[in-house]
Design an enzyme around this catalytic site. Sequence first.
Site, PDB file in Angstrom:
ATOM      1  N   LYS A 167       0.892  -1.176   0.000  1.00  0.00           N
ATOM      2  CA  LYS A 167       0.000   0.000   0.000  1.00  0.00           C
ATOM      3  C   LYS A 167       0.922   1.216   0.000  1.00  0.00           C
ATOM      4  O   LYS A 167       2.032   1.142  -0.466  1.00  0.00           O
ATOM      5  CB  LYS A 167      -0.840  -0.008   1.275  1.00  0.00           C
ATOM      6  CG  LYS A 167      -1.779  -1.178   1.404  1.00  0.00           C
ATOM      7  CD  LYS A 167      -2.811  -0.872   2.476  1.00  0.00           C
ATOM      8  CE  LYS A 167      -3.661  -2.081   2.788  1.00  0.00           C
ATOM      9  NZ  LYS A 167      -2.951  -3.098   3.581  1.00  0.00           N
ATOM     10  N   ASP A 170       3.211 -15.246  -8.061  1.00  0.00           N
ATOM     11  CA  ASP A 170       2.263 -15.393  -9.179  1.00  0.00           C
ATOM     12  C   ASP A 170       2.941 -15.788 -10.503  1.00  0.00           C
ATOM     13  O   ASP A 170       2.273 -16.264 -11.412  1.00  0.00           O
ATOM     14  CB  ASP A 170       1.486 -14.087  -9.401  1.00  0.00           C
ATOM     15  CG  ASP A 170       0.765 -13.613  -8.157  1.00  0.00           C
ATOM     16  OD1 ASP A 170       0.483 -14.452  -7.287  1.00  0.00           O
ATOM     17  OD2 ASP A 170       0.485 -12.399  -8.045  1.00  0.00           O
ATOM     18  N   MET A 225      -3.700 -18.865  -4.925  1.00  0.00           N
ATOM     19  CA  MET A 225      -3.435 -17.483  -5.339  1.00  0.00           C
ATOM     20  C   MET A 225      -2.951 -17.407  -6.786  1.00  0.00           C
ATOM     21  O   MET A 225      -2.925 -18.406  -7.492  1.00  0.00           O
ATOM     22  CB  MET A 225      -2.403 -16.862  -4.398  1.00  0.00           C
ATOM     23  CG  MET A 225      -2.969 -16.440  -3.063  1.00  0.00           C
ATOM     24  SD  MET A 225      -1.703 -15.588  -2.090  1.00  0.00           S
ATOM     25  CE  MET A 225      -2.724 -14.907  -0.784  1.00  0.00           C
ATOM     26  N   ARG A 236       2.521 -17.885   0.620  1.00  0.00           N
ATOM     27  CA  ARG A 236       3.536 -16.825   0.613  1.00  0.00           C
ATOM     28  C   ARG A 236       4.525 -16.945   1.764  1.00  0.00           C
ATOM     29  O   ARG A 236       5.578 -16.294   1.758  1.00  0.00           O
ATOM     30  CB  ARG A 236       2.833 -15.460   0.708  1.00  0.00           C
ATOM     31  CG  ARG A 236       2.084 -15.038  -0.526  1.00  0.00           C
ATOM     32  CD  ARG A 236       2.553 -13.689  -1.026  1.00  0.00           C
ATOM     33  NE  ARG A 236       2.500 -12.669  -0.021  1.00  0.00           N
ATOM     34  CZ  ARG A 236       1.562 -11.734   0.080  1.00  0.00           C
ATOM     35  NH1 ARG A 236       0.561 -11.713  -0.781  1.00  0.00           N
ATOM     36  NH2 ARG A 236       1.616 -10.810   0.995  1.00  0.00           N
TER      37      ARG A 236
HETATM   38  O1  F6P Z   1       0.710 -10.995  -5.826  1.00  0.00           O
HETATM   39  C1  F6P Z   1       0.892 -11.899  -4.797  1.00  0.00           C
HETATM   40  C2  F6P Z   1      -0.407 -12.194  -4.101  1.00  0.00           C
HETATM   41  O2  F6P Z   1      -0.164 -13.153  -3.095  1.00  0.00           O
HETATM   42  C3  F6P Z   1      -1.544 -12.637  -5.006  1.00  0.00           C
HETATM   43  O3  F6P Z   1      -1.420 -13.958  -5.423  1.00  0.00           O
HETATM   44  C4  F6P Z   1      -2.738 -12.343  -4.149  1.00  0.00           C
HETATM   45  O4  F6P Z   1      -3.880 -12.074  -4.925  1.00  0.00           O
HETATM   46  C5  F6P Z   1      -2.323 -11.099  -3.427  1.00  0.00           C
HETATM   47  O5  F6P Z   1      -0.917 -11.028  -3.479  1.00  0.00           O
HETATM   48  C6  F6P Z   1      -2.770 -11.037  -1.982  1.00  0.00           C
HETATM   49  O6  F6P Z   1      -2.419  -9.801  -1.469  1.00  0.00           O
HETATM   50  P1  F6P Z   1      -2.586  -9.433   0.063  1.00  0.00           P
HETATM   51  O7  F6P Z   1      -1.401 -10.020   0.787  1.00  0.00           O
HETATM   52  O8  F6P Z   1      -2.554  -7.944   0.048  1.00  0.00           O
HETATM   53  O9  F6P Z   1      -3.865 -10.001   0.550  1.00  0.00           O
END
Ligand code: F6P
Length: 359
Positions: free
Chosen positions: A75, A140, A182, A286
Site C-alpha cells: 500500500k 504469481d 493465489m 507466501r
Molecule cells: O501478488 C501476490 C499475491 O499473493 C496474489 O497472489 C494475491 O492475490 C495477493 O498477493 C494477496 O495480497 P494481500 O497479501 O494484500 O492479501
Amino acid sequence: MTKRIGVLTSGGDCPGLNAVLRGVVHAATARDWETIGFLDGYEGLLSPVQYRILDKRSTAGIMHLGGTILGTTNKGRFVAKVGHGGKALLPQDIIAEAQETLEGLGVEALITIGGDGSLSTSLQLQEAGINTIGVPKTIDNDIDATSMTFGFDSAVTCVVDALDRLHTTAKSHKRVMVLEVMGRYAGWIALHGGLAGGADIILIPEIPFNLENVFDVIREREAKGAQNTMVVCAEGACLGDGDYVTKAKKAAGEARLGGIGEVVADAIAENTGKDTRAVVLGHLQRGGNPTSLDRILGTRFGVHAVDLIAEKKYGHMVSYQNYLAGDVPMEEAVSQLKLVSRETQLVQTCREVGISFGD
Ligand code: F6P
C-alpha cells in the site's frame, strides 16, 4: 568504500527475498561497495527515512528464511497499480522526496525487488532520473520477460503439499475438494500446482470455464468408479459473466481477489449431489522457507543486479531465460502481464493426462 547502493523489497512478500538481499550484499561487498537497505518498501525513502546498513554479518543466516528482513508494503504512497491491473502515476512531490533522500545518502543506484506494481514504480523513478535496477519477485510468476520469478516454486510446493493432504481425506469421505489458490490474474500457480498435485480439474482465469462442464467431469468420473475429485481453482478464475470474485471492499491499490472456490464448491454440491468442501490456501503460499530452487534463483538475481550496476545498465530488470540470469529493459517487463495461453505446452500436457479445464 568506493560506492554506496540501496536496496528495498516492495509489494507482497514471498519466499526468496532474503536470498536476494544476501546475494546483493555479498556481490557488493566483493566490489568494496556499501549496501543500505530501505525499510518497508519505497516508504523507507520518505520522511522519516528508514534504512539500515546491510553487510555480510547482518545478512548471515537469512537465506533460508521466508519474508524479508527489510519489511515491505503493498500500500502506501508509491502505488503504481490500481483496480484490475490499471496503472497509476506517482505524485511528483513523492518522486522528488525519494530523489532527495537518495542523493543525500550518496546512493548511486537503487535495486528494487518487487512484482509488477513495484517494478512499474521503479520504472517511473528511473524515468525521473533515479538509477534503478529491478528484480522480479512474485509467487504469481506473472512478470513478462522472465521465464520465472523467485517465490513461485515455493508457492507451487505449498499447493502440492496441500493437495497431497486433501487427497487422502477426499478419498476416505468420497468427496469433491475444491482448493482455491493465489495467482491474481494469472493461472500459473494453479496450473503447475494442479498438475504436480494430481488435480482432476484446474480452473484458471485465462481459460473461461463452464460450470456444467465441471459437473459433467465429476459425474463421468463417478460413473467410471472414481469417488473423489480434486479441483484446483485459481483465485482469479472468472464466472460465466467474466467477472472476478472478490469479497473485499474497494480500496486503493490492486483489487483483492478471493471467494471463487466457495462459489464453485457450492455449485458442485447443489448440481451433482456430491459432498463437497472448499479450502482456501491463502497466505500459506507466501509464507515459510523458500525451496532450494528459490534460494538459488534469489541468489543469482541478487548477484546479477549488482553486476548490472557495475555495468551502469540502469532501467533494466534482471530476468531468467534459458537457465541463465540475464536482463531486459524494465518497460518490456511491466508493459503486460505474462499469462497462461491455451497453447502453452503445459496446458496440452495436462489435457493429455486427463485434466479438465472446464472449457
Ligand atoms: O501478488 C501476490 C499475491 O499473493 C496474489 O497472489 C494475491 O492475490 C495477493 O498477493 C494477496 O495480497 P494481500 O497479501 O494484500 O492479501
